[in-house]
Design an enzyme around this catalytic site. Structure first.
Site: not given
Ligand SMILES: C[S@@+](CC[C@H](N)C(=O)[O-])C[C@H]1O[C@@H](n2cnc3c(N)ncnc32)[C@H](O)[C@@H]1O
Length: 403
Positions: A232-233, A237-238, A256, A301, A354
């Site tokens: 879930c990039a 950030g990570k 993502d 994430d 988070c």
């Molecule tokens: C907490 S954020 C990630 C922040 C990111 N890892 C960072 O460090 O900047 C969660 C991410 O999950 C993505 N997301 C939501 N549903 C998802 C899915 N079913 N599969 C993969 N990614 C998904 C969102 O688009 C979002 O970018």
């Protein structure tokens, strides 16, 4: 402090967009700051901080001002007058502020401050969920900490520089920073400033990333040369932190469901001199299936309520709905179930959020471990980071290993 008319008008316009038109506070503030090129750092600081402050305390201030949503312009001025009065600012003789009942405001503040949901300015449903999940004592402390203004934390990009050199470079550009003990790549700004304008930022020497968030890449226990999926990039950030930990060696597949976020990740990777990230949009189940049993490490994430990051995103208190939290929990379980299949035997997985709610965190991990796929994993350790203990964002992370 003297109030300047054009700055206060900007704040009122911003509040209208955020409260009445449901716009995101960060986007609104970004736009407001472009309004007048003559505004200096102090003016910009006033507009941004006052807007965020009033967003954070909306319920309390609206209650004191005795106004209800949707707010008319007159209502917004009354809310602003509450903010200014409680800050001890001398009100100018503008017609919008005429007849502000200063003593009554202070009296109502004292009275409402006895009740947590007003004092900490949260919707009833959120206050109830927090108390149910964390218990009264902990939730009261945590909620208080989540209402504090977040400090600005940077992550040093160790691919291009080191902490000491970055601190010196920023100092040359007038930005004073502190090193934070226990967070190897983190430095904290002593005062807020526009760091995105610095040469150090343009050169990719740092990213803005909260200290708690910086613990996540650390937790995944990566080594140079590994194959890693960041499931879930988002904008990465990570992923960028993982790339630095892996010294640009090996492979990171950043996934993502939103391609536009991955585009931003690529832009950041170029600035960071990161070469080992490949992005893939999850536009069908095949994308994940192809990666089954191939990864040394997988980071999940997960999308979440974001309750741990309310300090930097206070309008989430008003935009979040209980139904969204229920829905996101189902998504979290599905993501854990589907994406954990990418881990190869002996490989490791980190599930992170988070959020500070156990139902999005340890309860999700417990449920996963009991599921058919989850039976192949064991929990090595987990960490519950509360804003009230850490002084930074609330986070959760669990490290699992595939047998
Ligand atoms: C907490 S954020 C990630 C922040 C990111 N890892 C960072 O460090 O900047 C969660 C991410 O999950 C993505 N997301 C939501 N549903 C998802 C899915 N079913 N599969 C993969 N990614 C998904 C969102 O688009 C979002 O970018």
């Amino acid at each position: 402090m003297r109030l300047h008319r054009n700055l206060v008008f900007a704040v009122i316009d911003g509040l209208h967009l955020i409260f009445n038109e449901n716009k995101y506070a960060d986007k609104v503030v970004e736009q407001l700051l472009k309004r007048d090129k003559r505004w200096g750092a102090r003016d910009r600081g006033f507009v941004a901080e006052t807007t965020y402050d009033i967003v954070r305390w909306k319920r309390l201030y609206a209650e004191i001002a005795e106004v209800k949503e949707p707010f008319t312009r007159d209502n917004l001025w009354r809310i602003f007058a509450v903010w200014a009065t409680l800050k001890g600012i001398k009100l100018p003789d503008w017609k919008q502020l005429e007849g502000t009942p200063s003593r009554k405001i202070k009296g109502r503040f004292d009275e409402l401050s006895r009740v947590r949901k007003y004092r900490e300015s949260v919707p009833d449903w959120l206050d109830a969920i927090g108390e149910k999940e964390l218990g009264e004592e902990l939730w009261t402390k945590e909620l208080h900490a989540l209402n504090e203004q977040a400090s600005v934390i940077l992550r040093v990009n160790t691919l291009k520089t080191n902490k000491r050199t970055l601190q010196d470079l920023l100092m040359e550009e007038g930005i004073d920073t502190l090193s934070i003990e226990g967070y190897p790549d983190a430095i904290q700004l002593k005062e807020r400033g526009n760091i995105f304008r610095t040469e150090a930022f343009k050169n990719g020497f740092f990213e803005v990333q909260d200290a708690s968030s910086q613990l996540v890449a650390e937790y995944l226990d990566v080594q140079p040369g590994m194959r890693v999926a960041d499931a879930c990039a988002g904008a990465g950030g990570k992923s960028l932190h993982l790339a630095a930990k892996m010294e640009n060696k090996g492979q990171i597949i950043a996934l993502d469901i939103y391609g536009n976020k991955l585009k931003e990740l690529k832009r950041r990777a170029r600035r960071n001199d990161v070469h080992n990230i490949e992005t893939r949009e999850i536009d069908s189940t095949k994308v994940i299936k192809k990666l089954h049993n191939t990864m040394d490490r997988v980071l999940i994430d997960a999308p979440c309520s974001g309750l741990g990051v309310l300090r930097r995103n206070p309008d989430a208190k008003w935009k979040l709905q209980p139904e969204f939290i229920d829905k996101i929990k189902t998504t979290q379980q599905e993501i854990l179930n589907d994406y954990s299949k990418m881990v190869k035997s002996g490989g490791k997985l980190v599930y992170a959020t988070c959020s500070v709610l156990p139902s999005e965190n340890q309860d999700q991990v417990t449920a996963f471990l009991k599921s058919e796929n989850g039976k192949e994993f064991e929990l090595i350790k987990d960490k519950k980071v509360l804003a009230s203990n850490a002084g930074f964002d609330g986070f959760y992370m669990a490290l699992l290993q595939k047998k």
